[in-house]
Design an enzyme around this catalytic site. Structure first.
Site: not given
Ligand code: NAP
Length: 316
Positions: A143, A146-147
Site C-alpha cells: 500500500c 499507507c507506506d
C-alpha cells in the site's frame, strides 16, 4: 447446539470492529466471528495486522502501529459487550431468516442470526517468496498510500503491470528518488491513460519481462533479485522499498452463490451497505475495491451497524 444471535459480524478488521462498536452500543449484543490465524495474508484484525506504523489514521498525531490500533478497536467493542469467537465461518445459508452460519463441519448450524454484517475484507495477492512475509512492514509493502512516506529519497521498486501498479508507482514518485516498475511481460495491462502518465514521469523506469526471484535484507529490504524471463539472466538491484501491486482478492468464498457479487468478485452493495439479501449488510474492503483505507472501512462499518439497527427496528 445452535445458538441464536441478533447480529453476527463476520470479520474483524476496521470495518467489522467499528460495526461491533456501534452495534454493541446500540445494545444489539453482536457476536464477532473474527477469523483465526492461518497465513500472513489472512488473520483476525485484517490487513492492518500486517503493517507497522500508520500515520494517516486520524486522531493519532504521532502515528500508531497497525496491530496496536486493531487491539484498541477490539477492546473498545468488547467494553460495550461485543463478544468474539476466534474461528472462521465455514458455511452460511442466507436464503431464509434467521440466517444460518456454521463454524467447523457439523451438520447443525453453529449460529442463527437475525442480521449479518459481512466484513471479511480483501487480501493483497503476494509473490509467494519466503522473504516476503518476513519483510512485510520492513520495506515490503502492499500500500503506497499507507507506506510511501517512509521511503523518502530512496530507490523504490513496484511489481505489477496493472492500474494498481502504475497508480502506486506514480504516487511513490512524490517520495522516492527513483521508482522502478518490474513487470513479467513487455506490455502493460494498465489503462492507456495510466500508461501515458507513467511513461511521462521522469522518475519512473521499467524492467520488462522480469520476475522478482528473491528479496534480500535481514531486518529491512536492501535489494531485490530479478530474473529476465527471456534471457534467464539474474541481477541484484539495490532498493529500500518493494511494493507488491499484483492485485487484490476479496474474501468472499464462503458467500459465493449466496450474495450477489460484482464481476470482479467484490460483494455488490446497494445504497450504503445493503446487499442482495435483505438483512445481510457488507462493509469495508470486501465491497470496496476503490478506496481500501482503514478509515474508509471503519466508516462503512459504522454505516453497516446503523443500517442493521434501522432494519431490525423497522422489522420489529
Ligand atoms: P490487475 O489488473 O489484475 O493487474 C495485476 C498485474 O499484476 C498484471 O499486470 C499481472 O501481470 C501482474 N501479476 C499478477 N500476478 C503476478 C505475479 N505472481 N508476479 C508478477 N506479476 C503478477 O490488478 P490491479 O492492477 O490491482 O487492478 C484491478 C482492477 O482495478 C482493474 O480492473 C483495474 O483497472 C482497477 N484499478 C483501477 C485504477 C484506476 O483506474 N485508477 C487503479 C487501480 C485499480 P499480467 O499483466 O502479465 O497478467
Amino acid at each position: 447446539m445452535t445458538e441464536a444471535r441478533k447480529v453476527v459480524i463476520v470479520g474483524s478488521g476496521p470495518a467489522g470492529l467499528t460495526a461491533a462498536i456501534y452495534a454493541a452500543r446500540a445494545q444489539l449484543e453482536p457476536l464477532v466471528i473474527e477469523g483465526e490465524p492461518s497465513s500472513t495474508s489472512d488473520q483476525p484484525g485484517g490487513q492492518l495486522m500486517l503493517t507497522t506504523e500508520i500515520e494517516n489514521f486520524p486522531g493519532f498525531v504521532d502515528g500508531i502501529m497497525g496491530p496496536e490500533l486493531m487491539a484498541s478497536f477490539r477492546a473498545q467493542a468488547a467494553r460495550f459487550g461485543a463478544e468474539y469467537l476466534t474461528a472462521k465461518v465455514s458455511r452460511v445459508e442466507l436464503e431464509e431468516r434467521p440466517f444460518r452460519l456454521w463454524v467447523g463441519d457439523g451438520d447443525e448450524p453453529t449460529y442463527t442470526a437475525e442480521a449479518v454484517i459481512v466484513a471479511t475484507g480483501a487480501r493483497s495477492l503476494m509473490l509467494g517468496l519466503p522473504e516476503e512475509a518476513r519483510l512485510l512492514g520492513h520495506g515490503v509493502s502492499t500500500c503506497a498510500t499507507c507506506d510511501g512516506f517512509f521511503f523518502r529519497d530512496q530507490d523504490i521498486m513496484v511489481v505489477g503491470g496493472g492500474d494498481s501498479a502504475l497508480e502506486e508507482a506514480l504516487f511513490l514518485t512524490r517520495f522516492g528518488r527513483t521508482v522502478t516498475i518490474v513487470h513479467r511481460r513487455d506490455q502493460l495491462r494498465a489503462s492507456k491513460v495510466m500508461q501515458e502518465r507513467a511513461f511521462a514521469n521522469e522518475k519512473i523506469t521499467f524492467r520488462w519481462n522480469s520476475l522478482v526471484t528473491a528479496i534480500n535484507g535481514e531486518s529491512k529490504v536492501e535489494s531485490v533479485q530479478l530474473r529476465d524471463v527471456t534471457t534467464g539472466a539474474e541481477d541484484t538491484v539495490p532498493v529500500g522499498g518493494l511494493f507488491v501491486a499484483i492485485g487484490h482478492e476479496p474474501n468472499t468464498a464462503v458467500f459465493s452463490g449466496q450474495l450477489e457479487l460484482e464481476d470482479n468478485g467484490y460483494i455488490r452493495t446497494f445504497g450504503g451497505t445493503r446487499t442482495s439479501v435483505e438483512g445481510v449488510f457488507a462493509c469495508g474492503d470486501v465491497q470496496d475495491h476503490e478506496y481500501r483505507q482503514a478509515i474508509t472501512a471503519a466508516g462503512s462499518g459504522c454505516m453497516a451497524a446503523i443500517d442493521v439497527e434501522r432494519w431490525l427496528e423497522a422489522k420489529a
